[in-house]
Design a protein around this motif. Structure first.
Motif, PDB file in Angstrom:
ATOM      1  N   THR A   1       0.852  -1.189   0.000  1.00 51.09           N
ATOM      2  CA  THR A   1       0.000   0.000   0.000  1.00 51.09           C
ATOM      3  C   THR A   1       0.882   1.230   0.000  1.00 51.09           C
ATOM      4  O   THR A   1       1.559   1.509   1.005  1.00 51.09           O
ATOM      5  N   PRO A   2       0.941   1.971  -1.113  1.00 50.03           N
ATOM      6  CA  PRO A   2       1.839   3.129  -1.193  1.00 50.03           C
ATOM      7  C   PRO A   2       1.627   4.110  -0.041  1.00 50.03           C
ATOM      8  O   PRO A   2       0.506   4.503   0.265  1.00 50.03           O
ATOM      9  N   GLY A   3       2.727   4.443   0.621  1.00 45.63           N
ATOM     10  CA  GLY A   3       2.681   5.429   1.688  1.00 45.63           C
ATOM     11  C   GLY A   3       2.336   4.888   3.054  1.00 45.63           C
ATOM     12  O   GLY A   3       2.410   5.624   4.039  1.00 45.63           O
ATOM     13  N   ASN A   4       1.991   3.599   3.145  1.00 42.99           N
ATOM     14  CA  ASN A   4       1.587   3.020   4.428  1.00 42.99           C
ATOM     15  C   ASN A   4       2.525   1.890   4.828  1.00 42.99           C
ATOM     16  O   ASN A   4       2.616   0.877   4.130  1.00 42.99           O
ATOM     17  N   ALA A   5       3.194   2.072   5.956  1.00 44.46           N
ATOM     18  CA  ALA A   5       4.043   1.008   6.482  1.00 44.46           C
ATOM     19  C   ALA A   5       3.185  -0.151   6.945  1.00 44.46           C
ATOM     20  O   ALA A   5       2.116   0.047   7.521  1.00 44.46           O
ATOM     21  N   GLY A   6       3.664  -1.363   6.698  1.00 48.56           N
ATOM     22  CA  GLY A   6       2.842  -2.537   6.929  1.00 48.56           C
ATOM     23  C   GLY A   6       3.073  -3.211   8.257  1.00 48.56           C
ATOM     24  O   GLY A   6       3.867  -2.787   9.087  1.00 48.56           O
ATOM     25  N   SER A   7       2.371  -4.280   8.429  1.00 53.71           N
ATOM     26  CA  SER A   7       2.465  -5.128   9.607  1.00 53.71           C
ATOM     27  C   SER A   7       2.991  -6.487   9.191  1.00 53.71           C
ATOM     28  O   SER A   7       2.705  -6.966   8.100  1.00 53.71           O
ATOM     29  N   SER A   8       3.766  -7.094  10.064  1.00 49.53           N
ATOM     30  CA  SER A   8       4.314  -8.414   9.754  1.00 49.53           C
ATOM     31  C   SER A   8       3.235  -9.476   9.616  1.00 49.53           C
ATOM     32  O   SER A   8       3.481 -10.570   9.124  1.00 49.53           O
ATOM     33  N   LEU A   9       2.017  -9.158  10.037  1.00 53.90           N
ATOM     34  CA  LEU A   9       0.916 -10.126   9.961  1.00 53.90           C
ATOM     35  C   LEU A   9       0.302 -10.206   8.571  1.00 53.90           C
ATOM     36  O   LEU A   9      -0.397 -11.170   8.247  1.00 53.90           O
ATOM     37  N   ILE A  10       0.573  -9.202   7.723  1.00 53.49           N
ATOM     38  CA  ILE A  10      -0.025  -9.157   6.392  1.00 53.49           C
ATOM     39  C   ILE A  10       1.091  -9.310   5.359  1.00 53.49           C
ATOM     40  O   ILE A  10       1.975  -8.454   5.266  1.00 53.49           O
ATOM     41  N   PRO A  11       1.090 -10.373   4.568  1.00 50.96           N
ATOM     42  CA  PRO A  11       2.217 -10.646   3.659  1.00 50.96           C
ATOM     43  C   PRO A  11       2.533  -9.504   2.707  1.00 50.96           C
ATOM     44  O   PRO A  11       3.707  -9.168   2.512  1.00 50.96           O
ATOM     45  N   LEU A  12       1.522  -8.902   2.090  1.00 54.66           N
ATOM     46  CA  LEU A  12       1.774  -7.878   1.084  1.00 54.66           C
ATOM     47  C   LEU A  12       1.677  -6.460   1.636  1.00 54.66           C
ATOM     48  O   LEU A  12       1.344  -5.515   0.920  1.00 54.66           O
TER      49      LEU A  12
END
Length: 333
Positions: free
Chosen positions: A145-156
């Motif tokens: 998701t451009p501009g949004n840092a992710g969570s290790s729980l969500i692969p993409l």
């Protein structure tokens, strides 16, 4: 040299000064062997033809061996983010759209065409993504998701993804991330579905502290530069099973980049903080064992080699140096 030469040097003094100058030229041009071994590479001092094209910090480099092209990703304000050179060193063109902070870059060739994958670690509207481009810079695919840092729980959902490696089949290996909340290795299918995922933050088996670079060998093994833990970890590419690790060669500085030579006999590793390239013997099928350093290349102070790539046709090694703000090419002897 002129500043060091006395106003009226003797012939002996002049010959000495010339010797020192030639020694420095040779030092810059060759990788000197250790323990009596023959040198393996020579610096191509004529590459690129127009080094003034480097106007930012050169973070990454990728070689299109099939078409003889070299892609360089650089960071900085108001600079072209991707530069394209020929393998001879001629500047061809650049592109900048939709790239914020390129960190890793990879060329994927198939029977129907080529594309360039980039990991973007920017914190603005384009960052935390993997992006696929045409050779001319047209955006084709965005993962994350451009501009949004992710969570290790969500692969993409990525957080400063450091680098990726794409196989001929289209399967993708991603190391995520470069100092973010994620510390993991992900394998994706050619339609971008999770095949397996491994890794959490830590120093245990299969854990990571800043997984920074990834590559795949000819024997079905995935090699990861576990930068913060000062080791390389190895996994089975089919199952994700942990196969072993190397730490003995990295007591001074962790590995920043991992790439195999064209014959898969050696692993080229960049160590940024000590300005060194390490050439390690690659183990054949079987036990990973421990690392064996064949040669090391001591670069100039503050060169800071970050990521490397290898031309799998010619064997040339390209080194992206963020301190020197350049890419250098080494050719095998």
């Amino acid at each position: 040299l002129s500043a060091a030469v006395s106003p009226d040097p003797t012939l002996m003094e002049f010959e000495y000064y010339i010797f020192i100058l030639c020694s420095q030229v040779l030092k810059a041009e060759y990788i000197f062997p250790q323990n009596g071994q023959q040198q393996m590479y020579k610096l191509d001092i004529g590459w690129p033809k127009s080094p003034e094209q480097f106007t930012g910090q050169t973070f990454c480099v990728a070689v299109d061996s099939l078409h003889g092209l070299v892609y360089v990703g650089q960071q900085g304000d108001n600079v072209p983010k991707v530069l394209v050179f020929s393998e001879e060193g001629y500047f061809l063109h650049s592109w900048n759209d939709t790239v914020e902070m390129p960190h890793g870059i990879f060329v994927w060739n198939t029977a129907i065409g080529s594309s360039i994958w980039i990991t973007d670690v920017g914190r603005g509207k384009y960052g935390h993504t993997l992006k696929q481009y045409s050779p001319l810079g047209k955006l084709m695919q965005v993962l994350g998701t451009p501009g949004n840092a992710g969570s290790s729980l969500i692969p993409l959902q990525f957080d400063q993804p450091a680098e990726l490696f794409v196989e001929e089949t289209g399967e993708i290996y991603v190391v995520d991330g470069d100092g973010g909340m994620n510390n993991r290795l992900i394998k994706l299918s050619d339609d971008y579905q999770e095949i397996w995922l491994t890794g959490t933050n830590g120093s245990g088996i299969g854990q990571f502290k800043i997984p920074h670079s990834v590559t795949v060998d000819a024997y079905g093994r995935v090699w990861v530069a576990d930068r913060g833990n000062k080791r390389i970890q190895v996994f089975d590419k089919t199952t994700g099973e942990w196969l072993g690790s190397w730490s003995g060669c990295f007591s001074e500085d962790g590995p920043y980049s991992v790439r195999f030579t064209a014959d898969y006999k050696y692993l080229i590793v960049a160590q940024m903080n000590i300005n060194r390239l390490a050439i390690l013997a690659a183990p054949p099928v079987g036990s990973i064992g421990d690392c064996v350093m064949v040669q090391s290349v001591q670069l100039a102070n503050e060169t800071k080699p970050h990521l490397v790539d290898v031309d799998m046709r010619s064997g040339a090694v390209y080194v992206a140096e963020i301190g020197a703000q350049q890419v250098q090419k080494y050719v095998p002897l």
